[in-house]
Design a protein around this motif. Structure first.
Motif, PDB file in Angstrom:
ATOM      1  N   LEU A  18      -1.063  98.021  28.789  1.00 58.55           N
ATOM      2  CA  LEU A  18       0.238  97.780  28.172  1.00 58.55           C
ATOM      3  C   LEU A  18       1.331  97.904  29.232  1.00 58.55           C
ATOM      4  CD1 LEU A  18      -0.112  99.893  24.895  1.00 58.55           C
ATOM      5  CD2 LEU A  18      -0.889  97.563  25.368  1.00 58.55           C
ATOM      6  N   SER A  19       2.388  97.133  29.022  1.00 57.84           N
ATOM      7  CA  SER A  19       3.534  97.187  29.925  1.00 57.84           C
ATOM      8  C   SER A  19       4.790  97.499  29.133  1.00 57.84           C
ATOM      9  CB  SER A  19       3.716  95.844  30.643  1.00 57.84           C
ATOM     10  OG  SER A  19       2.612  95.539  31.451  1.00 57.84           O
ATOM     11  N   CYS A  20       5.692  98.209  29.765  1.00 57.01           N
ATOM     12  CA  CYS A  20       6.991  98.509  29.169  1.00 57.01           C
ATOM     13  C   CYS A  20       8.049  98.120  30.193  1.00 57.01           C
ATOM     14  CB  CYS A  20       7.097  99.980  28.821  1.00 57.01           C
ATOM     15  SG  CYS A  20       8.700 100.473  28.135  1.00 57.01           S
ATOM     16  N   ALA A  21       8.766  97.040  29.917  1.00 60.18           N
ATOM     17  CA  ALA A  21       9.811  96.580  30.817  1.00 60.18           C
ATOM     18  C   ALA A  21      11.098  97.337  30.521  1.00 60.18           C
ATOM     19  CB  ALA A  21      10.021  95.080  30.636  1.00 60.18           C
ATOM     20  N   LEU A  22      11.700  97.848  31.584  1.00 61.95           N
ATOM     21  CA  LEU A  22      12.916  98.649  31.454  1.00 61.95           C
ATOM     22  C   LEU A  22      14.120  97.835  31.898  1.00 61.95           C
ATOM     23  CD1 LEU A  22      11.571 101.850  33.259  1.00 61.95           C
ATOM     24  CD2 LEU A  22      11.224 101.151  30.882  1.00 61.95           C
ATOM     25  N   SER A  23      15.243  98.067  31.255  1.00 61.23           N
ATOM     26  CA  SER A  23      16.469  97.403  31.681  1.00 61.23           C
ATOM     27  C   SER A  23      17.662  98.231  31.238  1.00 61.23           C
ATOM     28  CB  SER A  23      16.559  95.987  31.095  1.00 61.23           C
ATOM     29  OG  SER A  23      16.605  96.039  29.686  1.00 61.23           O
ATOM     30  N   GLY A  24      18.785  97.967  31.863  1.00 55.22           N
ATOM     31  CA  GLY A  24      20.002  98.657  31.485  1.00 55.22           C
ATOM     32  C   GLY A  24      19.912 100.151  31.718  1.00 55.22           C
ATOM     33  N   ARG A  25      20.262 100.913  30.698  1.00 56.62           N
ATOM     34  CA  ARG A  25      20.274 102.370  30.820  1.00 56.62           C
ATOM     35  C   ARG A  25      18.870 102.944  30.991  1.00 56.62           C
ATOM     36  NH1 ARG A  25      24.722 104.712  26.492  1.00 56.62           N
ATOM     37  NH2 ARG A  25      26.542 103.723  27.403  1.00 56.62           N
ATOM     38  N   THR A  26      17.889 102.248  30.454  1.00 60.84           N
ATOM     39  CA  THR A  26      16.516 102.762  30.530  1.00 60.84           C
ATOM     40  C   THR A  26      15.848 102.249  31.790  1.00 60.84           C
ATOM     41  OG1 THR A  26      15.717 100.916  29.195  1.00 60.84           O
ATOM     42  CG2 THR A  26      16.266 102.976  28.055  1.00 60.84           C
ATOM     43  N   SER A  27      16.478 102.496  32.905  1.00 63.37           N
ATOM     44  CA  SER A  27      15.969 101.981  34.164  1.00 63.37           C
ATOM     45  C   SER A  27      15.056 103.016  34.813  1.00 63.37           C
ATOM     46  CB  SER A  27      17.137 101.657  35.085  1.00 63.37           C
ATOM     47  OG  SER A  27      17.797 102.849  35.444  1.00 63.37           O
ATOM     48  N   SER A  28      14.868 102.887  36.094  1.00 63.50           N
ATOM     49  CA  SER A  28      13.959 103.759  36.812  1.00 63.50           C
ATOM     50  C   SER A  28      14.451 105.199  36.890  1.00 63.50           C
ATOM     51  CB  SER A  28      13.745 103.202  38.216  1.00 63.50           C
ATOM     52  OG  SER A  28      14.981 103.060  38.887  1.00 63.50           O
ATOM     53  N   ALA A  73      10.082  99.434  41.358  1.00 60.04           N
ATOM     54  CA  ALA A  73      10.569  98.197  41.977  1.00 60.04           C
ATOM     55  C   ALA A  73      10.559  97.053  40.972  1.00 60.04           C
ATOM     56  CB  ALA A  73       9.717  97.849  43.187  1.00 60.04           C
ATOM     57  N   LYS A  74       9.657  97.153  39.992  1.00 60.40           N
ATOM     58  CA  LYS A  74       9.555  96.127  38.948  1.00 60.40           C
ATOM     59  C   LYS A  74      10.144  96.600  37.625  1.00 60.40           C
ATOM     60  CE  LYS A  74       5.395  94.001  40.870  1.00 60.40           C
ATOM     61  NZ  LYS A  74       3.984  93.612  40.612  1.00 60.40           N
ATOM     62  N   ASP A  75      10.698  97.830  37.614  1.00 66.13           N
ATOM     63  CA  ASP A  75      11.245  98.387  36.376  1.00 66.13           C
ATOM     64  C   ASP A  75      10.242  98.289  35.233  1.00 66.13           C
ATOM     65  OD1 ASP A  75      14.654  97.284  37.001  1.00 66.13           O
ATOM     66  OD2 ASP A  75      13.692  99.209  37.386  1.00 66.13           O
ATOM     67  N   THR A  76       9.036  98.706  35.510  1.00 64.77           N
ATOM     68  CA  THR A  76       7.973  98.595  34.519  1.00 64.77           C
ATOM     69  C   THR A  76       7.119  99.858  34.502  1.00 64.77           C
ATOM     70  OG1 THR A  76       7.888  96.196  34.839  1.00 64.77           O
ATOM     71  CG2 THR A  76       6.028  97.217  33.713  1.00 64.77           C
ATOM     72  N   VAL A  77       6.774 100.285  33.303  1.00 60.69           N
ATOM     73  CA  VAL A  77       5.843 101.385  33.090  1.00 60.69           C
ATOM     74  C   VAL A  77       4.592 100.810  32.439  1.00 60.69           C
ATOM     75  CG1 VAL A  77       5.441 103.545  31.840  1.00 60.69           C
ATOM     76  CG2 VAL A  77       7.659 103.111  32.914  1.00 60.69           C
ATOM     77  N   TYR A  78       3.440 101.321  32.853  1.00 60.24           N
ATOM     78  CA  TYR A  78       2.162 100.801  32.366  1.00 60.24           C
ATOM     79  C   TYR A  78       1.375 101.891  31.637  1.00 60.24           C
ATOM     80  CZ  TYR A  78       3.265  97.302  35.906  1.00 60.24           C
ATOM     81  OH  TYR A  78       3.896  96.344  36.655  1.00 60.24           O
ATOM     82  N   LEU A  79       0.531 101.449  30.724  1.00 52.81           N
ATOM     83  CA  LEU A  79      -0.450 102.324  30.110  1.00 52.81           C
ATOM     84  C   LEU A  79      -1.795 101.613  30.181  1.00 52.81           C
ATOM     85  CD1 LEU A  79      -0.888 105.040  28.629  1.00 52.81           C
ATOM     86  CD2 LEU A  79      -0.776 103.745  26.495  1.00 52.81           C
ATOM     87  N   GLN A  80      -2.629 102.057  31.094  1.00 50.48           N
ATOM     88  CA  GLN A  80      -3.974 101.500  31.217  1.00 50.48           C
ATOM     89  C   GLN A  80      -4.882 102.242  30.252  1.00 50.48           C
ATOM     90  OE1 GLN A  80      -5.223  98.927  33.197  1.00 50.48           O
ATOM     91  NE2 GLN A  80      -7.101  99.257  32.021  1.00 50.48           N
ATOM     92  N   MET A  81      -5.507 101.506  29.360  1.00 47.50           N
ATOM     93  CA  MET A  81      -6.351 102.116  28.333  1.00 47.50           C
ATOM     94  C   MET A  81      -7.779 101.621  28.504  1.00 47.50           C
ATOM     95  SD  MET A  81      -3.821 101.889  25.029  1.00 47.50           S
ATOM     96  CE  MET A  81      -3.978 100.111  24.880  1.00 47.50           C
ATOM     97  N   ASN A  82      -8.679 102.552  28.739  1.00 42.75           N
ATOM     98  CA  ASN A  82     -10.095 102.230  28.930  1.00 42.75           C
ATOM     99  C   ASN A  82     -10.931 102.881  27.829  1.00 42.75           C
ATOM    100  OD1 ASN A  82      -9.414 100.919  31.378  1.00 42.75           O
ATOM    101  ND2 ASN A  82      -9.610 102.847  32.505  1.00 42.75           N
ATOM    102  N   SER A  83     -12.155 102.423  27.700  1.00 46.70           N
ATOM    103  CA  SER A  83     -13.095 102.977  26.720  1.00 46.70           C
ATOM    104  C   SER A  83     -12.467 103.065  25.338  1.00 46.70           C
ATOM    105  CB  SER A  83     -13.581 104.358  27.174  1.00 46.70           C
ATOM    106  OG  SER A  83     -14.193 104.286  28.437  1.00 46.70           O
ATOM    107  N   LEU A  84     -11.834 101.995  24.933  1.00 40.22           N
ATOM    108  CA  LEU A  84     -11.140 101.997  23.650  1.00 40.22           C
ATOM    109  C   LEU A  84     -12.125 102.071  22.494  1.00 40.22           C
ATOM    110  CD1 LEU A  84      -8.455  99.365  24.566  1.00 40.22           C
ATOM    111  CD2 LEU A  84      -7.968 101.683  23.797  1.00 40.22           C
ATOM    112  N   ASN A  85     -11.706 102.742  21.453  1.00 36.58           N
ATOM    113  CA  ASN A  85     -12.509 102.839  20.243  1.00 36.58           C
ATOM    114  C   ASN A  85     -11.633 102.486  19.039  1.00 36.58           C
ATOM    115  OD1 ASN A  85     -11.272 105.378  19.204  1.00 36.58           O
ATOM    116  ND2 ASN A  85     -12.150 106.209  21.100  1.00 36.58           N
TER     117      ASN A  85
END
Length: 126
Positions: A18-28, A73-85
């Motif tokens: 999953l990706s979360c793109a940040l902009s404005g006040r919710t920046s880095s 640098a990309k203003d993005t937060v990720y959630l890598q999810m493995n072994s999903l159930n």
């Protein structure tokens, strides 16, 4: 603003990022968290990290399956999810509370967060 993406249908045992793109006040400058919610239940804390990504926190049920990270640098937060159930099926949200660090126990509570993305649906099913 935050915008979550990357959800979809995946088979048990599979992975999604999953990706979360940040902009404005919710920046880095801000700590970011991921929550998830299933119908009829409260939003549940999944993971969070501080503004530079050096401090990460996870819910116990993750059991090492998920990894949160960020690329400022990309203003993005990720959630890598493995072994999903199938129990991971939920709408996943990214959120910011306006602070640069992710403080305990506040980070666990959805009402502490000021900014929310629109959510992205993850369905784990065969």
């Amino acid at each position: 603003q935050l915008q979550a993406s990357g959800g979809g249908l995946v088979q048990p045992g599979g992975s999604l990022r999953l990706s979360c793109a940040l902009s404005g006040r919710t920046s880095s400058n801000y700590a970011i968290a991921w929550f998830r919610q299933v119908p009829g239940k409260e939003r549940e804390f999944v993971a969070s990290l501080n503004w530079n990504g050096r401090m990460t926190y996870y819910a116990d049920f993750m059991k090492g399956r998920f990894t949160i990270s960020r690329d400022n640098a990309k203003d993005t937060v990720y959630l890598q999810m493995n072994s999903l159930n199938p129990e991971d099926t939920a709408v996943y949200y990214c959120a910011a509370d306006g602070y640069s660090e992710s403080y305990y126990p506040d980070r666990l509570f959805s009402y502490k967060y000021k900014y929310w993305g629109q959510g992205t649906l993850v369905t784990v099913s065969s």
